[in-house]
Scaffold this active site. Structure first.
Site, short mmCIF file in Angstrom:
data_model
loop_
_atom_site.label_atom_id
_atom_site.label_comp_id
_atom_site.label_asym_id
_atom_site.label_seq_id
_atom_site.Cartn_x
_atom_site.Cartn_y
_atom_site.Cartn_z
N ARG A 76 119.85 -37.53 12.22
CA ARG A 76 120.71 -37.90 11.10
C ARG A 76 121.89 -38.70 11.62
NH1 ARG A 76 117.41 -37.20 7.90
NH2 ARG A 76 117.36 -35.86 6.08
N GLU A 104 124.95 -44.66 6.46
CA GLU A 104 123.86 -45.56 6.12
C GLU A 104 123.68 -45.66 4.59
OE1 GLU A 104 120.82 -43.26 8.28
OE2 GLU A 104 119.87 -42.86 6.35
N HIS A 136 115.94 -46.04 8.96
CA HIS A 136 115.57 -44.67 8.56
C HIS A 136 114.10 -44.62 8.09
CE1 HIS A 136 117.39 -40.63 7.03
NE2 HIS A 136 116.11 -40.48 7.34
C1 DGY Z 1 113.67 -36.37 6.39
O1 DGY Z 1 112.62 -35.94 5.94
O2 DGY Z 1 114.67 -35.64 6.53
C2 DGY Z 1 113.72 -37.80 6.74
O3 DGY Z 1 114.90 -38.14 7.38
C3 DGY Z 1 113.49 -38.67 5.52
O4 DGY Z 1 114.62 -38.59 4.72
#
Ligand code: DGY
Length: 328
Positions: free
Chosen positions: A241, A270, A288
């Protein structure tokens, strides 16, 4: 005739999954994929018992104040830092996510990004596209080996273990890791993974991959002081993240070549990307997409639908985040 529960699908998702939901619920969907402000989201949720969200919709006390009727929110993501879990639990709102179905796909991408950083793939491709490649030379874009190197993993959950497996079994890497809790030795053994403290991880990893969840305690887990411990030849990859890495500090470390390279799929704030990261050549940047294969995104959407359907029709949701709500 009893009326169907009503749900909001807060972002555009596969139409066939929306159709599945329509066979159980009155559905308001969002085929134009408008990004709702918190106020618009609260408005759209009026009168609805359920919501299918992605990682971009915040579900907190303010949203629940405006929507006390809301019973379940199903995230189409494994990460759920968009949820205020204690507040939702206290108010009896069930939360669910989509673990497991994206583990291998995300691990593939994390490994690919790590290799791209180590072997300078993006940097050398940009050089070629700019027309600067005029001859071969012995030291052109020399990077560092992945095979046989030390793979460091911060956050040894399902995805961390899947990356470790690729490194240990596929590339003969030594695997070291740091995690809130040490893994059971029966899980460590097949990965040949060694638990170390965080400073040792930073110092010894040739290629460090971040796969830990974001929370207040992991905010800027990698900042200037952690980066200062790393080898100048090391790479850093983040598929977890944004916010786990201090992006400004990382850009500076990359610019000053205090580490060799980085690869980032997630960013603080982001889809905005720190402008300093856009200026340094030795970083691979992707928007992402670590879980973005067609099969996996469909599996995530269907699991999110399964959770919502079960939760609102008296079944057992496959992946609850706060199962204590179900027991109440
Ligand atoms: C998740 O599944 O957490 C990925 O980052 C997609 O948002």
């Amino acid at each position: 005739m009893t009326s169907k529960p009503t749900v909001l699908v807060a972002r555009a998702i596969f139409p066939e999954v929306v159709d599945r939901l329509r066979s159980h619920f009155e559905v308001e969907d969002n085929p134009k994929d408008i990004i709702y402000t918190p106020e618009q989201l609260a408005q759209r949720l009026q009168g609805k018992q359920g919501a299918l969200t992605t990682g971009s919709e915040r579900v907190d006390g303010a949203l629940l104040d405006a929507n006390p009727q809301l019973r379940v929110v199903s995230n189409m993501a494994v990460g759920y830092n968009n949820f205020d879990v204690p507040v939702c639990t206290e108010r009896g709102v069930l939360l669910t996510n989509t673990p497991d179905v994206l583990t291998e796909t995300t691990a593939d991408f994390g490994f690919a990004l790590m290799m791209a950083a180590a072997r300078r793939m993006a940097e050398s491709e940009h050089f070629l596209r700019r027309g600067e490649w005029t001859r071969w030379s012995y030291d052109m874009f020399t990077g560092s080996d992945v095979h046989g190197a030390t793979l460091g993993i911060l956050g040894m959950g399902r995805i961390g273990q899947a990356i470790a497996r690729r490194g240990a079994l596929g590339f003969g890497m030594r695997v070291i890791y740091h995690n809130r809790q040490r893994l059971d030795p029966s899980l460590e053994a097949p990965l040949r993974a060694q638990y170390v403290d965080k400073a040792t991880l930073m110092r010894e990893a040739d290629h460090l991959v971040l796969v830990l969840p974001y929370s207040a305690s992991s905010h800027h887990a990698i900042g200037a002081s952690e980066l200062a411990l790393m080898k100048p030849t090391a790479t850093l990859t983040n598929v977890a993240r944004g916010g786990i890495v201090d992006d400004a500090a990382l850009a500076q470390a990359l610019r000053e070549r205090r580490i060799a390279a980085a690869a980032l799929d997630v960013f603080e704030g982001e889809p905005k990307v720190h402008p300093d990261l856009l200026k340094v050549p030795n970083v691979v940047l992707t928007p992402h997409i670590a879980s973005a294969t067609v099969a996996t995104r469909k599996a995530m959407a269907n699991l999110a639908a399964d959770n919502l359907i079960a939760a609102l029709t008296g079944g057992q949701p496959p992946s609850p985040i706060n199962p204590e709500v179900l027991r109440k």
